[in-house]
Structures are given as structure tokens and as C-alpha cells.
Write a protein that holds these residues in place. Structure first.
Motif, PDB file in Angstrom:
ATOM      1  N   LEU A   1       2.799 -48.592  11.495  1.00 37.38           N
ATOM      2  CA  LEU A   1       3.351 -49.947  11.296  1.00 37.38           C
ATOM      3  C   LEU A   1       2.450 -50.729  10.349  1.00 37.38           C
ATOM      4  N   THR A   2       3.050 -51.368   9.364  1.00 38.66           N
ATOM      5  CA  THR A   2       2.297 -52.287   8.500  1.00 38.66           C
ATOM      6  C   THR A   2       2.824 -53.702   8.699  1.00 38.66           C
ATOM      7  N   ALA A   3       1.907 -54.615   9.043  1.00 35.74           N
ATOM      8  CA  ALA A   3       2.271 -56.027   9.239  1.00 35.74           C
ATOM      9  C   ALA A   3       1.757 -56.833   8.062  1.00 35.74           C
ATOM     10  N   VAL A   4       2.604 -57.742   7.571  1.00 38.59           N
ATOM     11  CA  VAL A   4       2.217 -58.582   6.434  1.00 38.59           C
ATOM     12  C   VAL A   4       2.153 -60.033   6.908  1.00 38.59           C
ATOM     13  N   LEU A   5       1.005 -60.647   6.679  1.00 40.99           N
ATOM     14  CA  LEU A   5       0.811 -62.049   7.086  1.00 40.99           C
ATOM     15  C   LEU A   5       0.485 -62.870   5.852  1.00 40.99           C
TER      16      LEU A   5
ATOM     17  N   PHE B   1      -0.611 -45.099  17.286  1.00 39.40           N
ATOM     18  CA  PHE B   1       0.028 -45.302  15.974  1.00 39.40           C
ATOM     19  C   PHE B   1      -1.034 -45.559  14.918  1.00 39.40           C
ATOM     20  N   GLY B   2      -0.674 -45.304  13.660  1.00 40.15           N
ATOM     21  CA  GLY B   2      -1.422 -45.867  12.552  1.00 40.15           C
ATOM     22  C   GLY B   2      -0.965 -47.309  12.381  1.00 40.15           C
ATOM     23  N   SER B   3      -1.854 -48.197  11.968  1.00 37.03           N
ATOM     24  CA  SER B   3      -1.419 -49.579  11.727  1.00 37.03           C
ATOM     25  C   SER B   3      -2.336 -50.242  10.722  1.00 37.03           C
ATOM     26  N   GLU B   4      -1.794 -51.275  10.108  1.00 40.64           N
ATOM     27  CA  GLU B   4      -2.526 -51.949   9.041  1.00 40.64           C
ATOM     28  C   GLU B   4      -1.975 -53.373   8.953  1.00 40.64           C
ATOM     29  N   GLY B   5      -2.884 -54.337   8.778  1.00 41.74           N
ATOM     30  CA  GLY B   5      -2.459 -55.717   8.556  1.00 41.74           C
ATOM     31  C   GLY B   5      -2.781 -56.090   7.125  1.00 41.74           C
ATOM     32  N   ILE B   6      -1.784 -56.565   6.372  1.00 33.81           N
ATOM     33  CA  ILE B   6      -2.048 -57.039   5.009  1.00 33.81           C
ATOM     34  C   ILE B   6      -2.058 -58.563   5.067  1.00 33.81           C
ATOM     35  N   ILE B   7      -3.213 -59.145   4.790  1.00 31.00           N
ATOM     36  CA  ILE B   7      -3.354 -60.608   4.908  1.00 31.00           C
ATOM     37  C   ILE B   7      -3.359 -61.190   3.498  1.00 31.00           C
ATOM     38  N   LEU B   8      -2.395 -62.060   3.222  1.00 29.62           N
ATOM     39  CA  LEU B   8      -2.249 -62.623   1.874  1.00 29.62           C
ATOM     40  C   LEU B   8      -2.530 -64.124   1.895  1.00 29.62           C
ATOM     41  N   PRO B   9      -3.010 -64.656   0.755  1.00 31.79           N
ATOM     42  CA  PRO B   9      -3.307 -66.098   0.733  1.00 31.79           C
ATOM     43  C   PRO B   9      -2.038 -66.956   0.816  1.00 31.79           C
TER      44      PRO B   9
ATOM     45  N   ASP C   1       5.721 -43.510   1.772  1.00 35.01           N
ATOM     46  CA  ASP C   1       6.239 -42.621   2.814  1.00 35.01           C
ATOM     47  C   ASP C   1       5.415 -42.680   4.103  1.00 35.01           C
ATOM     48  N   LYS C   2       4.151 -43.060   3.967  1.00 34.95           N
ATOM     49  CA  LYS C   2       3.273 -43.123   5.146  1.00 34.95           C
ATOM     50  C   LYS C   2       3.729 -44.234   6.113  1.00 34.95           C
ATOM     51  N   VAL C   3       4.386 -45.272   5.574  1.00 37.87           N
ATOM     52  CA  VAL C   3       4.742 -46.454   6.373  1.00 37.87           C
ATOM     53  C   VAL C   3       6.123 -46.247   7.019  1.00 37.87           C
ATOM     54  N   ASP C   4       6.148 -46.290   8.372  1.00 37.54           N
ATOM     55  CA  ASP C   4       7.433 -46.159   9.077  1.00 37.54           C
ATOM     56  C   ASP C   4       8.063 -47.517   9.367  1.00 37.54           C
ATOM     57  N   GLY C   5       7.213 -48.513   9.700  1.00 40.09           N
ATOM     58  CA  GLY C   5       7.732 -49.827  10.070  1.00 40.09           C
ATOM     59  C   GLY C   5       7.054 -50.922   9.269  1.00 40.09           C
ATOM     60  N   ILE C   6       7.857 -51.905   8.827  1.00 39.31           N
ATOM     61  CA  ILE C   6       7.307 -53.055   8.084  1.00 39.31           C
ATOM     62  C   ILE C   6       7.657 -54.318   8.857  1.00 39.31           C
TER      63      ILE C   6
ATOM     64  N   ALA D   1      14.784 -57.779   1.651  1.00 38.59           N
ATOM     65  CA  ALA D   1      14.218 -56.741   0.781  1.00 38.59           C
ATOM     66  C   ALA D   1      13.606 -55.589   1.579  1.00 38.59           C
ATOM     67  N   VAL D   2      13.396 -55.786   2.878  1.00 41.47           N
ATOM     68  CA  VAL D   2      12.782 -54.723   3.686  1.00 41.47           C
ATOM     69  C   VAL D   2      13.785 -53.580   3.845  1.00 41.47           C
ATOM     70  N   ASP D   3      13.328 -52.361   3.610  1.00 39.95           N
ATOM     71  CA  ASP D   3      14.178 -51.172   3.795  1.00 39.95           C
ATOM     72  C   ASP D   3      14.737 -51.181   5.231  1.00 39.95           C
ATOM     73  N   PRO D   4      16.072 -51.184   5.410  1.00 33.68           N
ATOM     74  CA  PRO D   4      16.638 -51.249   6.771  1.00 33.68           C
ATOM     75  C   PRO D   4      16.088 -50.163   7.702  1.00 33.68           C
ATOM     76  N   ALA D   5      15.716 -49.000   7.141  1.00 32.97           N
ATOM     77  CA  ALA D   5      15.193 -47.920   7.981  1.00 32.97           C
ATOM     78  C   ALA D   5      13.788 -48.220   8.499  1.00 32.97           C
ATOM     79  N   LYS D   6      13.117 -49.221   7.864  1.00 38.05           N
ATOM     80  CA  LYS D   6      11.754 -49.587   8.279  1.00 38.05           C
ATOM     81  C   LYS D   6      11.717 -50.976   8.914  1.00 38.05           C
ATOM     82  N   ASP D   7      12.893 -51.567   9.123  1.00 35.75           N
ATOM     83  CA  ASP D   7      13.014 -52.972   9.547  1.00 35.75           C
ATOM     84  C   ASP D   7      12.879 -53.086  11.072  1.00 35.75           C
TER      85      ASP D   7
END
Ligand code: NAD
Length: 309
Positions: free
Chosen positions: A36-40, A63-71, A90-95, A113-119
Motif C-alpha cells: 500500500l502506498t499512501a499519499v499525504l 504488507f509492504g507500505s510507504e507514505g509519500i509526504i508532499l508539501p 507494478d510493485k504498488v497494489d493499493g493507492i 485518476a487512481v487506477d480502479p484496480a488499486k483504489d
């Protein structure tokens, strides 16, 4: 009489155990774990806590997970570029794009814009359509968690009258669909519903998803009803907190934090209802549990991992 307390933590614990076991089966079969990749965007402290909790829970279940923190100044275009990159990774299953976005960002365009398969939040119109048709790929985490809580607490849904206060795309509307597909008779109320209390009194299952602290008073609740409180409201005004919570107010916590978290439902509703969810500790933990369930489903849906997990 005092109502049963429906607690979210034990159900979250059961969901996490199930997801952990499924993840182990996936990795034992030689596949990558779900990711899962989370975008903040921006520095909202509550959102930062939500994202941290979600990525921590991901790691707990393997799970693998990652937080992307943006200004805060990130533009819609910049955010779209990141979402597209994650769609193609391809590594990312969920956004997950943590809401609310800053006002200058076009939330609908970004979520679309999020891929429905990863939504995994189930905000894309394609996934909303599947949900309405009763063949969900994902169900939005908060209402899906409430269904888990009801079912695992042996609360009958079929044939019952469910009343939902709130018609948001995130909670109220999908809650209505999930209850309808389980054969409840569903009424959706909102800010323009006349005589709200009278409509709510007819409910066997009452779900409050409004964001108005203490809106639901005893006269909204018929004897024996099951009351689900989705509201999470910070009340920093001592007099208001005292008026809503009465003896249930935790003043030590108020002094420590400068506010109390209050639901949409007053605690004294427990004197009339058969069962209630507390705030905090009721619906909140379920939302995270179902996000993990959705991420597992996304990995299974996207990848050829056979029957593993
Ligand atoms: P929202 O603001 O998008 O929707 C609120 C809905 O309540 C609207 O449909 C509106 O018509 C209705 N409403 C507003 N005032 C009303 C009134 N006086 N009478 C009747 N209806 C009224 O909010 P949301 O995103 O659906 O969230 C609702 C609450 O649930 C918030 O407190 C939010 O923080 C909380 N929430 C909790 C979780 C969780 O995990 N526990 C998840 C999502 C949202």
C-alpha cells in the motif's frame, strides 16, 4: 437498562489476524506481499497521524507500505503525475490519497485518476458503480467495517429498518448500499430532512455519519435500537463538551489535549438503545482493518497469485 458496547478493537484484531495469515500464505508461495502506498499533501496533524497509523498497521500484517509526504503547495498537476506513476508501478497494489486535500487541489480529478484496480478507498466512480450494482470490487472502509461489526456481533440486518443520517460519498451513501444489499429497508436522512428525530425513532439500526457533535439525543432512538456512531468531532469548548458528554467527559484528557473527541451521538442514548458504538473506540479501528482487507483484495485482483492466501 444500559446498552451493550460494540467495540471496534476486537473486530479489528480479528481482521488483522485474518489478513496476516493470508499474507503469510502469499509470501510462503513465493509471491511479494501486498503493498500500500499512501499519499499525504500538507501538514495537517490529524491526517499525518492517520497516514502513520495506516502504514504502521500495514507493516504489522506483513504488507509492504510507504507514505509519500508532499508539501502543502503541491499542485493538482504534480499530484496527478505522482498518482500516474503509482498506477504504473507494478510493485504498488493499493493507492490511498489521504483526504482532505488542500483547498487548491482538485480532489475529484485526483481521485478519478487512481487506477480502479488499486483504489483501495473505493472512491473511483467505476468502483462506486460496482458497489451500487451489488458486485463490489472494494467497499469503502468505514461502512464495510460497520457491516463487519454488525455481522460479527450477530446483529440481524435482513428485514430490519436501517436509518442513516448523512449522505456523503464516503460514508452515508455506501453505507446505504451495503445495508440494502443485506436486505435492510433503508432510509437516508440529511440536513434537509424534516423532523429528523421522528424518522430516526423508527430505526432498528441507526447510523449517524454527520460530523455534528451530540446531534443524536435520546429522543432520536427507539427502545432496543442498535446505534452506530461514525462521527469524530474535536470539541475544544469545555461547556459544550460538558453539555454533550455529562458524566462521561474525561476531563483529565481535556486538560492534557485541550479538546475531547466527541461522536455525533450522546452517551446517554445507551439508556434507551440495545447496543451502541463508543467514540473513540467504536467505528474508528474498523476503518483501518478494512483498508488492509481491501489492499489484500487489490493484490489478489491484480496479480496472478493463484489461490495463495
Ligand atoms: P460529510 O460532511 O461529507 O457529510 C455529512 C452529512 O451529514 C451530509 O450528507 C449532510 O447532509 C449531513 N448533515 C449535516 N448536518 C446535518 C444535520 N444537522 N442533520 C442531518 N444531517 C446533516 O461528512 P462524512 O465524511 O460523511 O463524515 C461524517 C462524520 O464521520 C465526520 O465526523 C467524520 O469525521 C466522521 N468519519 C469517521 C470515520 C471513522 O473512521 N470513524 C470515517 C469517515 C468519517
Amino acid at each position: 437498562m444500559s446498552a451493550n458496547l460494540l467495540l471496534g478493537k476486537p473486530v479489528q484484531g480479528a481482521l488483522l489476524e485474518e489478513v496476516t495469515a493470508a499474507t503469510r500464505a502469499i509470501t510462503d508461495a513465493g509471491h511479494r506481499p501486498p503493498h500500500l502506498t499512501a499519499v499525504l499533501v500538507g501538514g495537517d496533524p490529524a491526517s499525518a497521524i492517520y497516514v502513520r497509523t495506516k502504514t504502521t498497521k500495514c507493516r504489522e500484517v506483513g504488507f509492504g507500505s510507504e507514505g509519500i509526504i508532499l508539501p502543502e503547495e503541491t499542485t493538482t498537476e504534480e499530484l496527478l503525475a505522482i498518482v500516474r506513476r503509482l498506477n504504473g508501478d507494478d510493485k504498488v497494489d493499493g493507492i490511498l490519497v489521504q483526504l482532505p486535500l488542500p483547498k487548491h487541489c482538485d480532489t475529484k480529478t485526483v481521485l478519478d485518476a487512481v487506477d480502479p484496480a488499486k483504489d483501495v478507498d473505493c472512491f473511483h466512480p467505476h468502483n462506486t458503480g460496482l458497489l451500487v450494482q451489488g458486485r463490489p470490487r472494494f467497499a469503502p472502509a468505514t461502512p464495510a467495517g460497520i457491516i463487519e461489526l454488525l455481522e460479527r456481533s450477530d446483529i440481524e440486518i435482513s428485514g430490519k429498518h436501517a436509518v442513516i443520517i448523512g449522505r456523503s460519498d464516503i460514508v452515508g451513501k455506501p453505507m446505504a448500499m451495503l445495508l440494502l444489499h443485506r436486505h435492510a429497508t433503508v432510509t437516508i436522512c440529511h440536513s434537509r430532512t424534516p423532523d429528523l428525530a421522528a424518522v430516526c425513532r423508527g430505526a432498528d439500526i441507526l447510523v449517524a455519519a454527520v460530523g455534528v457533535p451530540g446531534l443524536v439525543t435520546r429522543d432520536f432512538v427507539g427502545p432496543g435500537a442498535v446505534v452506530i456512531d461514525v462521527g469524530i468531532n474535536r470539541v475544544a469548548d469545555r461547556a459544550q463538551a460538558a453539555e454533550i458528554l455529562g458524566d462521561a467527559a474525561d476531563w483529565a484528557r481535556f486538560e492534557e489535549r485541550g479538546y475531547l473527541v466527541v461522536g455525533d451521538v450522546r452517551p446517554d442514548v445507551a439508556e434507551v438503545a440495545a447496543a451502541v458504538t463508543p467514540v473513540p473506540g467504536g467505528v474508528g479501528p474498523l476503518t483501518i482493518g478494512m483498508l488492509l482487507v481491501n489492499t489484500l483484495a487489490a493484490a489478489r485482483g491484480r496479480r496472478d497469485i493463484g489461490n495463495a492466501g
